[in-house]
Design a protein around this motif. Sequence first.
Motif, PDB file in Angstrom:
ATOM      1  N   TYR A   1      68.373  80.853-114.725  1.00 44.60           N
ATOM      2  CA  TYR A   1      67.355  79.982-114.160  1.00 44.60           C
ATOM      3  C   TYR A   1      68.116  78.740-114.028  1.00 44.60           C
ATOM      4  O   TYR A   1      67.894  77.941-112.740  1.00 44.60           O
ATOM      5  CB  TYR A   1      65.993  79.991-114.828  1.00 44.60           C
ATOM      6  CG  TYR A   1      65.320  81.150-114.951  1.00 44.60           C
ATOM      7  CD1 TYR A   1      64.687  81.785-113.733  1.00 44.60           C
ATOM      8  CD2 TYR A   1      65.309  81.941-116.130  1.00 44.60           C
ATOM      9  CE1 TYR A   1      64.090  82.870-113.999  1.00 44.60           C
ATOM     10  CE2 TYR A   1      65.013  83.258-116.000  1.00 44.60           C
ATOM     11  CZ  TYR A   1      64.277  83.690-115.057  1.00 44.60           C
ATOM     12  OH  TYR A   1      63.600  85.016-115.298  1.00 44.60           O
ATOM     13  N   VAL A   2      68.253  77.898-114.955  1.00 40.96           N
ATOM     14  CA  VAL A   2      68.507  76.378-114.947  1.00 40.96           C
ATOM     15  C   VAL A   2      70.131  76.357-114.187  1.00 40.96           C
ATOM     16  O   VAL A   2      70.488  75.393-113.355  1.00 40.96           O
ATOM     17  CB  VAL A   2      68.787  75.769-116.274  1.00 40.96           C
ATOM     18  CG1 VAL A   2      69.683  76.311-117.427  1.00 40.96           C
ATOM     19  CG2 VAL A   2      68.923  74.214-116.309  1.00 40.96           C
ATOM     20  N   THR A   3      70.872  77.325-114.526  1.00 42.94           N
ATOM     21  CA  THR A   3      72.061  77.213-113.819  1.00 42.94           C
ATOM     22  C   THR A   3      72.163  77.405-112.328  1.00 42.94           C
ATOM     23  O   THR A   3      72.753  76.399-111.562  1.00 42.94           O
ATOM     24  CB  THR A   3      73.214  78.246-114.378  1.00 42.94           C
ATOM     25  OG1 THR A   3      73.028  78.316-115.918  1.00 42.94           O
ATOM     26  CG2 THR A   3      74.627  78.056-113.989  1.00 42.94           C
ATOM     27  N   THR A   4      71.448  78.388-111.682  1.00 38.00           N
ATOM     28  CA  THR A   4      71.124  78.639-110.579  1.00 38.00           C
ATOM     29  C   THR A   4      70.439  77.602-109.667  1.00 38.00           C
ATOM     30  O   THR A   4      70.676  77.244-108.599  1.00 38.00           O
ATOM     31  CB  THR A   4      70.575  79.880-110.186  1.00 38.00           C
ATOM     32  OG1 THR A   4      69.497  80.165-110.841  1.00 38.00           O
ATOM     33  CG2 THR A   4      71.507  81.026-110.477  1.00 38.00           C
TER      34      THR A   4
ATOM     35  N   VAL B   1      76.731  88.532-112.583  1.00 41.58           N
ATOM     36  CA  VAL B   1      76.203  87.793-113.640  1.00 41.58           C
ATOM     37  C   VAL B   1      74.890  87.344-113.722  1.00 41.58           C
ATOM     38  O   VAL B   1      74.505  86.769-114.646  1.00 41.58           O
ATOM     39  CB  VAL B   1      77.175  86.521-113.774  1.00 41.58           C
ATOM     40  CG1 VAL B   1      78.627  86.845-113.730  1.00 41.58           C
ATOM     41  CG2 VAL B   1      76.973  85.745-112.463  1.00 41.58           C
ATOM     42  N   ILE B   2      74.413  87.538-112.610  1.00 44.55           N
ATOM     43  CA  ILE B   2      72.820  87.150-112.708  1.00 44.55           C
ATOM     44  C   ILE B   2      71.789  88.124-112.513  1.00 44.55           C
ATOM     45  O   ILE B   2      71.706  89.004-111.364  1.00 44.55           O
ATOM     46  CB  ILE B   2      72.594  86.261-111.110  1.00 44.55           C
ATOM     47  CG1 ILE B   2      73.514  84.840-111.471  1.00 44.55           C
ATOM     48  CG2 ILE B   2      71.097  85.644-111.291  1.00 44.55           C
ATOM     49  CD1 ILE B   2      73.448  84.171-110.048  1.00 44.55           C
ATOM     50  N   PRO B   3      71.161  88.627-113.492  1.00 41.69           N
ATOM     51  CA  PRO B   3      70.322  89.592-113.810  1.00 41.69           C
ATOM     52  C   PRO B   3      69.225  89.577-112.683  1.00 41.69           C
ATOM     53  O   PRO B   3      68.498  88.745-112.296  1.00 41.69           O
ATOM     54  CB  PRO B   3      69.828  89.557-115.223  1.00 41.69           C
ATOM     55  CG  PRO B   3      70.472  88.456-115.876  1.00 41.69           C
ATOM     56  CD  PRO B   3      71.187  87.751-114.996  1.00 41.69           C
ATOM     57  N   GLY B   4      69.112  91.049-111.872  1.00 44.17           N
ATOM     58  CA  GLY B   4      68.017  90.866-110.962  1.00 44.17           C
ATOM     59  C   GLY B   4      68.520  90.451-109.554  1.00 44.17           C
ATOM     60  O   GLY B   4      67.599  90.774-108.706  1.00 44.17           O
ATOM     61  N   LEU B   5      69.518  89.952-109.379  1.00 45.81           N
ATOM     62  CA  LEU B   5      69.816  89.336-107.941  1.00 45.81           C
ATOM     63  C   LEU B   5      70.736  90.211-107.286  1.00 45.81           C
ATOM     64  O   LEU B   5      71.336  90.054-106.189  1.00 45.81           O
ATOM     65  CB  LEU B   5      70.520  87.908-108.249  1.00 45.81           C
ATOM     66  CG  LEU B   5      69.503  86.622-108.192  1.00 45.81           C
ATOM     67  CD1 LEU B   5      70.453  85.499-107.988  1.00 45.81           C
ATOM     68  CD2 LEU B   5      68.670  86.834-106.918  1.00 45.81           C
ATOM     69  N   GLU B   6      71.085  91.342-107.780  1.00 47.42           N
ATOM     70  CA  GLU B   6      71.843  92.411-106.980  1.00 47.42           C
ATOM     71  C   GLU B   6      71.002  92.882-105.944  1.00 47.42           C
ATOM     72  O   GLU B   6      69.920  93.409-106.148  1.00 47.42           O
ATOM     73  CB  GLU B   6      72.376  93.591-108.014  1.00 47.42           C
ATOM     74  CG  GLU B   6      73.201  93.154-109.430  1.00 47.42           C
ATOM     75  CD  GLU B   6      72.017  93.122-110.291  1.00 47.42           C
ATOM     76  OE1 GLU B   6      71.145  92.713-110.030  1.00 47.42           O
ATOM     77  OE2 GLU B   6      72.695  93.041-111.679  1.00 47.42           O
ATOM     78  N   ILE B   7      71.500  92.784-104.882  1.00 43.87           N
ATOM     79  CA  ILE B   7      70.780  93.212-103.667  1.00 43.87           C
ATOM     80  C   ILE B   7      71.590  94.431-102.826  1.00 43.87           C
ATOM     81  O   ILE B   7      72.461  94.339-102.330  1.00 43.87           O
ATOM     82  CB  ILE B   7      70.719  92.049-102.495  1.00 43.87           C
ATOM     83  CG1 ILE B   7      69.823  91.049-103.249  1.00 43.87           C
ATOM     84  CG2 ILE B   7      69.695  92.670-101.197  1.00 43.87           C
ATOM     85  CD1 ILE B   7      69.594  90.002-102.158  1.00 43.87           C
ATOM     86  N   ASN B   8      70.909  95.676-103.194  1.00 42.09           N
ATOM     87  CA  ASN B   8      71.812  96.966-102.900  1.00 42.09           C
ATOM     88  C   ASN B   8      71.118  97.361-101.637  1.00 42.09           C
ATOM     89  O   ASN B   8      69.999  97.667-101.466  1.00 42.09           O
ATOM     90  CB  ASN B   8      71.485  97.825-103.864  1.00 42.09           C
ATOM     91  CG  ASN B   8      72.240  99.309-103.703  1.00 42.09           C
ATOM     92  OD1 ASN B   8      72.832  99.184-102.880  1.00 42.09           O
ATOM     93  ND2 ASN B   8      72.023 100.262-104.603  1.00 42.09           N
TER      94      ASN B   8
ATOM     95  N   GLU C   1      60.300  85.414-113.798  1.00 43.74           N
ATOM     96  CA  GLU C   1      60.596  86.553-114.482  1.00 43.74           C
ATOM     97  C   GLU C   1      62.043  86.913-114.711  1.00 43.74           C
ATOM     98  O   GLU C   1      62.641  86.692-113.865  1.00 43.74           O
ATOM     99  CB  GLU C   1      59.651  87.767-114.112  1.00 43.74           C
ATOM    100  CG  GLU C   1      58.154  87.490-114.150  1.00 43.74           C
ATOM    101  CD  GLU C   1      57.452  88.546-113.373  1.00 43.74           C
ATOM    102  OE1 GLU C   1      58.099  89.529-112.980  1.00 43.74           O
ATOM    103  OE2 GLU C   1      56.232  88.519-113.558  1.00 43.74           O
ATOM    104  N   GLU C   2      62.334  87.598-115.777  1.00 45.31           N
ATOM    105  CA  GLU C   2      63.602  87.856-116.271  1.00 45.31           C
ATOM    106  C   GLU C   2      64.667  88.764-115.233  1.00 45.31           C
ATOM    107  O   GLU C   2      65.698  88.161-115.022  1.00 45.31           O
ATOM    108  CB  GLU C   2      63.730  88.576-117.661  1.00 45.31           C
ATOM    109  CG  GLU C   2      65.304  88.776-118.039  1.00 45.31           C
ATOM    110  CD  GLU C   2      65.132  89.540-119.495  1.00 45.31           C
ATOM    111  OE1 GLU C   2      66.287  90.037-120.017  1.00 45.31           O
ATOM    112  OE2 GLU C   2      64.120  89.917-120.142  1.00 45.31           O
ATOM    113  N   GLN C   3      63.698  89.547-114.544  1.00 45.54           N
ATOM    114  CA  GLN C   3      64.526  90.305-113.473  1.00 45.54           C
ATOM    115  C   GLN C   3      64.340  89.716-112.103  1.00 45.54           C
ATOM    116  O   GLN C   3      64.999  90.164-111.290  1.00 45.54           O
ATOM    117  CB  GLN C   3      63.815  91.775-113.244  1.00 45.54           C
ATOM    118  CG  GLN C   3      64.186  92.441-114.732  1.00 45.54           C
ATOM    119  CD  GLN C   3      65.543  92.653-115.013  1.00 45.54           C
ATOM    120  OE1 GLN C   3      66.367  92.960-114.337  1.00 45.54           O
ATOM    121  NE2 GLN C   3      65.575  92.583-116.243  1.00 45.54           N
ATOM    122  N   MET C   4      64.008  88.385-112.231  1.00 41.13           N
ATOM    123  CA  MET C   4      63.825  87.598-110.825  1.00 41.13           C
ATOM    124  C   MET C   4      63.524  88.545-109.751  1.00 41.13           C
ATOM    125  O   MET C   4      64.049  88.400-108.597  1.00 41.13           O
ATOM    126  CB  MET C   4      65.248  87.151-110.687  1.00 41.13           C
ATOM    127  CG  MET C   4      65.614  86.343-111.950  1.00 41.13           C
ATOM    128  SD  MET C   4      67.313  85.597-111.906  1.00 41.13           S
ATOM    129  CE  MET C   4      66.979  84.284-110.629  1.00 41.13           C
TER     130      MET C   4
END
Length: 672
Positions: free
Chosen positions: A227-230, A271-278, A477-480
Amino acid sequence: MAADTPPKVLFEHEGVFIHSNEDGEEPDLLVSGFLRLIDKDGETIVEYKPLEDTVDPSNMLCAGKDSSSVMEWAQCPGEERSTPQQAVVEQQQSYETEWDMINAVSFPKRKPCSNGEGALNHTHEKSKWAFTFSVWDLRSITVKEGSSRLMFRLKEPPTSLPVLHFHQGGSEDFLDCLRRYALITEAPDDETCLLVSTPNRALSQSFENLLDDNNYGLVTKLKNDPYVTTLGGFSKVTNYIFDAFRGPELEQQQRPPEEMADLDILGLGEVIPGLEINQQEEPGFEVITRIDLGARPEVTRRQPLSAEDWAEHQEKGGRMKNVPHLKKIIFKGGLCHAVRKEAWKFLLGYYPWDSTYEERKGLQRRKTDEYFRMKLQWKSVSEEQERRNSRLRDSRSLIEKDVNRTDRTNRFYEGIDNPGLVLLHDILMTYCMYDFDLGYVQGMSDLLSPILYVMENEVDAFWCFVSFMDHMHQNFEEQMQGIKTQLIQLSTLLRLLDLAFWNYLESQDSGYMYFCFRWLLIRFKRELSYPDVLRMWEVMWTGLPCQNFHLLVCCAILDSEKRKIMEENFGFNEILKHINELSMKLDIEEILHKSEAICMQIRSCKDLPHSIIEILGFNTESELPRLEGREFGTLDSPQSPRPTQRQEVFSNGHNGHYREPLQNGCKVTFIS
């Protein structure tokens, strides 16, 4: 399109001392002050100023640092600051007496002395110890006694400044912050001497939250704290970030231009959980061919809603009337500041639109009681208990860190020991008791700050923040999932509006709009000036003119920037950097004007793709008040009896999924 960026406080630490007599031959005078790092017009400034006690009242209700008390700063117009004024808080007192929470007092506020060329007239002996210099002029830092003493040496002319004593710690934090804006290396012949160089001016202009690590810890940072990094990092990636990902073995290699936007190197999805866009995560898509949207219509805006206009929409008992028309007025011009404190409570859902004065008083009484019971939960935790509660301990640490760097250039939050900061801290800690599952996530302080600024009241600010977070919850939320959905929806809208521009972004591996991450996460909070943030949010909270209007705001900004991006052939790296540099340069009225025009342009299209209809909520059009295409001032004020009000929902991108499979199983494809 906007004024110069105001100075940003990058680091601030009080309790830094100068010993007036370092050689010890005469009695020593301890000069207490604070040390700051400031970003001023892209230049990083180091500033030390002694402290003096003054009183700087400002009107706000705030929680006491040492209890659950509520206090007010107040100052009569024209009253000199030397005489603090006792304040009476009648409304709050009426329903908080049982908590014994009201203390009508004024805080003394510590302010720095002024000094330097053109200094204010002030003969205090301590002022001679103040100094200010640019990091570009810093040659070295001498570190003594385990980092508890620092001495700065400047370049031209060679000058040694007074030794700073960190009696209460903080020197390492200062050096860590300075490393974000300058290259600091140990002198080969003296381990106590740190050499300072500033090879990259772009780093000195970076956002205050970019990285806590130095260089190669970025991937680990993304994994552990996305969160803070992005929040600060995605929107200002420069060649520095690519160097960090490549590692030392590739530092000397010149990267080919065609690889400048290689997402595999960046590894964002990994490296960013939940940001994979398939692309293949759902089996069916709707086939969409290129659509002629026609000309973009002209729209008009109006002046902010005045206090008189607001009063005209209230019945005698306090119920609001003609609410759809009232929302149209707010959407078209926003609110004057005098109305915001009351109107925001309705827009955010804290007050029901059909409630009376008496019903709202009862609601406040119940909510005040509920708030302080939750606040008492964390206030009553002993130090011994907290040592066994890692979650509470971590939340407190994170909140204290974020509060101390949230909107510190705003007068409401500036300075040391500002009660506004205490309020931010207490409300965020209490929210952890309200939502145990989510707790505190970095970025929430940005959402609370403007609400508290407007409400000037601890309890009201908390419940308005709760309502806002109900709609922003999935962003944190964790999975964003909320961010993931909105990025996909934004990409879909942009393809419809400007396929050529979308194709260009796709060719630069930017088709998934990662550079808009910060816009969506905290609703343009760090892109706009403070007054413009207030205007943008209240317009969005009306729920007009469509669902997910904030995505059209993104499209409007990109529409204004696409020519520069394409003509200068920006790659992935340059796009991110350019978008970041738009911060504080955006024209709020131009953006809102264009966003509304885009909505009307899309709405007028007869054969819209199903995915677009779902994203913008046009399939529920009958439930939403429509804005007229003609001059707003000619809108009639409906005089029909007050309908049963339903709670309006301002969407966060979750009401319709961009790739909802159709019954016939055909695929969604944009054909150029």
